[in-house]
Scaffold this active site. Sequence first.
Site, PDB file in Angstrom:
ATOM      1  N   GLU A  86       0.944  -0.992   0.194  1.00 48.04           N
ATOM      2  CA  GLU A  86      -0.190   0.132  -0.204  1.00 48.04           C
ATOM      3  C   GLU A  86       0.472   1.278   0.352  1.00 48.04           C
ATOM      4  O   GLU A  86       0.788   1.822   1.012  1.00 48.04           O
ATOM      5  CB  GLU A  86      -1.541   0.223   1.518  1.00 48.04           C
ATOM      6  CG  GLU A  86      -1.815  -1.134   0.896  1.00 48.04           C
ATOM      7  CD  GLU A  86      -3.292  -0.925   2.024  1.00 48.04           C
ATOM      8  OE1 GLU A  86      -2.964  -0.140   3.304  1.00 48.04           O
ATOM      9  OE2 GLU A  86      -4.015  -2.088   2.871  1.00 48.04           O
ATOM     10  N   TYR A 131     -11.289  -3.100   0.092  1.00 48.49           N
ATOM     11  CA  TYR A 131     -11.860  -2.901   2.122  1.00 48.49           C
ATOM     12  C   TYR A 131     -13.651  -2.367   1.218  1.00 48.49           C
ATOM     13  O   TYR A 131     -14.481  -2.538   2.180  1.00 48.49           O
ATOM     14  CB  TYR A 131     -11.449  -2.498   2.571  1.00 48.49           C
ATOM     15  CG  TYR A 131      -9.846  -3.168   3.388  1.00 48.49           C
ATOM     16  CD1 TYR A 131     -10.814  -3.755   4.932  1.00 48.49           C
ATOM     17  CD2 TYR A 131      -8.861  -2.602   3.134  1.00 48.49           C
ATOM     18  CE1 TYR A 131      -9.358  -4.706   5.069  1.00 48.49           C
ATOM     19  CE2 TYR A 131      -7.582  -3.430   4.032  1.00 48.49           C
ATOM     20  CZ  TYR A 131      -8.054  -4.603   4.072  1.00 48.49           C
ATOM     21  OH  TYR A 131      -7.298  -5.038   5.413  1.00 48.49           O
ATOM     22  N   GLU A 179      -5.437  -8.880   0.937  1.00 43.45           N
ATOM     23  CA  GLU A 179      -6.087  -8.530   2.086  1.00 43.45           C
ATOM     24  C   GLU A 179      -7.003  -8.128   1.319  1.00 43.45           C
ATOM     25  O   GLU A 179      -7.817  -7.591   0.566  1.00 43.45           O
ATOM     26  CB  GLU A 179      -5.710  -7.038   2.890  1.00 43.45           C
ATOM     27  CG  GLU A 179      -3.688  -7.123   3.186  1.00 43.45           C
ATOM     28  CD  GLU A 179      -3.650  -5.712   4.159  1.00 43.45           C
ATOM     29  OE1 GLU A 179      -4.257  -5.153   4.713  1.00 43.45           O
ATOM     30  OE2 GLU A 179      -2.377  -5.866   3.895  1.00 43.45           O
ATOM     31  N   TRP A 205      -7.646 -10.755   5.694  1.00 45.67           N
ATOM     32  CA  TRP A 205      -7.157  -9.668   6.867  1.00 45.67           C
ATOM     33  C   TRP A 205      -8.621  -9.385   8.225  1.00 45.67           C
ATOM     34  O   TRP A 205      -8.875  -9.737   8.178  1.00 45.67           O
ATOM     35  CB  TRP A 205      -7.024  -8.220   6.361  1.00 45.67           C
ATOM     36  CG  TRP A 205      -6.155  -7.490   7.076  1.00 45.67           C
ATOM     37  CD1 TRP A 205      -6.516  -6.728   7.985  1.00 45.67           C
ATOM     38  CD2 TRP A 205      -5.062  -7.559   7.167  1.00 45.67           C
ATOM     39  NE1 TRP A 205      -6.090  -6.253   9.058  1.00 45.67           N
ATOM     40  CE2 TRP A 205      -4.655  -6.201   8.505  1.00 45.67           C
ATOM     41  CE3 TRP A 205      -3.825  -7.928   6.724  1.00 45.67           C
ATOM     42  CZ2 TRP A 205      -3.230  -6.365   8.525  1.00 45.67           C
ATOM     43  CZ3 TRP A 205      -2.373  -8.181   7.279  1.00 45.67           C
ATOM     44  CH2 TRP A 205      -2.570  -6.717   8.263  1.00 45.67           C
ATOM     45  N   GLU A 259      -3.881  -1.449  15.430  1.00 44.34           N
ATOM     46  CA  GLU A 259      -4.556  -1.266  13.256  1.00 44.34           C
ATOM     47  C   GLU A 259      -4.730   0.560  13.552  1.00 44.34           C
ATOM     48  O   GLU A 259      -4.434   1.467  13.818  1.00 44.34           O
ATOM     49  CB  GLU A 259      -6.238  -0.887  13.980  1.00 44.34           C
ATOM     50  CG  GLU A 259      -6.760  -0.727  12.489  1.00 44.34           C
ATOM     51  CD  GLU A 259      -6.379  -1.044  11.550  1.00 44.34           C
ATOM     52  OE1 GLU A 259      -6.007  -2.255  10.788  1.00 44.34           O
ATOM     53  OE2 GLU A 259      -6.763  -0.267  10.261  1.00 44.34           O
TER      54      GLU A 259
END
Length: 446
Positions: A168, A296, A346, A392, A399
């Site tokens: 990322e 996500y 992920e 993930w 986090e």
Amino acid sequence: MTITRKDFPDRFVFGVATSSFQIEGATREDGRGPSIWDTFCREPGRILDGTNGDAACDHYHRWAEDLDLIQSLGADAYRFSIAWPRIQPEGRGAVNPRGLDFYDRLVDGMLERGLKPYATLYHWDLPQTLQDAGGWANRDTAHRFAEYARLVAERLGDRVTSYATLNEPWCSSILSYQIGEHAPGLRNRKLALAAAHHLLVGHGEAVAAMRDALRDAELGIVLNLQPTYPASEKPEDVAAAHHADGTFNRWFLDPLFRGEYPQDIWEAYGADVPEVQPGDLACIARPLDFLGVNYYSRGVNSANGSVRPPDSAYTHMGWEVYPQGLTDLLVRLKEDYAAPPLFITENGAAYPDELTGDRVHDPERIRYFESHLEAVAQAVRHGVDVRGYFAWSLLDNFEWAWGYSRRFGLVYVDYASQRRVPKDSALWYQGLLTGQPEGVLLPATD
Ligand code: IFM
């Protein structure tokens, strides 16, 4: 909806993913040097709950137990990352043998359990000494990264055949140097764009170094990609979504897979654009064996900013649950970029899980996984070459700016005792992977 392994190609790889700083702890052990996240966590106000990675999930000591858990899920593979400051505490020069020994043990442990290792070289834990010299905004960091990549390849290359260079790079540049939410916490767009460019140059140089050191390894990069949709068909909303796509997705995809920066965004950045030296774009665009996709959520944009669709479901991160975005994204990567084979490196969701006795009931997470796996299967049916999926995450973990307040794990971690308790979603994942719906995972640990 019941998704099964039969919805995926024969050799499709299922696994789980983690990263070094988020789970290892032991930040001062066995010669590890400080990373930018150790420093950042100590700056007041940076981490929501004021915590740090000193202990995290204590995976550095509990790795064997954690690998047993992965094996008991029925996984084929484990995606993990290597902490650069364990290998080169100063980010350059001298190698710390005890750091390499740790990953040696970890990789051997995976192979003993029939798990294929998928290594990521950089998941944000930059050695602090390199940050002191400017971090990724300094071009020299790219060369140091390639040197580190070669060291890892030379040591693990006889057993690890899949390497992602960066995880990322949008986060380790824009989120870290412009938005200031991640280490080193700067707010300067020019530095952020320099950092993004140097990350990509470092990626290209690392690929060259590893190709030289390894004959048959599969090399790639992992991007967080977020498809963007206009809030309406109004031209100004369409333009806003296209711009957001440009800064978030195309700024990384275009140099990697077309050898150029997107012209519209280049012009919009004006004097902040990075210095591109002759040969840089060819270096960045070296052929890859795979692209890792972290997905996500999506973005919805209007001329007035981003929009939260009111009827959607949201996770504990405040991210919209939108599985169709994953299908759209994968199809686009094939059509617009002729991307190499894809892995979902992920995908997952945070929810405010609670431990009740020995159980954690997380039906929303199960629904999230199911619907996103269905979205992947749909892309495969469209002819997209997707080779694997990594949930993930294995464990609840650190986090980043949210500290330990957000739980993404299939396995619950009680941080006070370091007890691991497989959630209902872990049992569900095990059922999918083994085809035995009533599977029994390793019991909760003491
Ligand atoms: O926890 C992170 C991970 O480190 C990178 N991708 C997104 C995850 C959830 O925010």
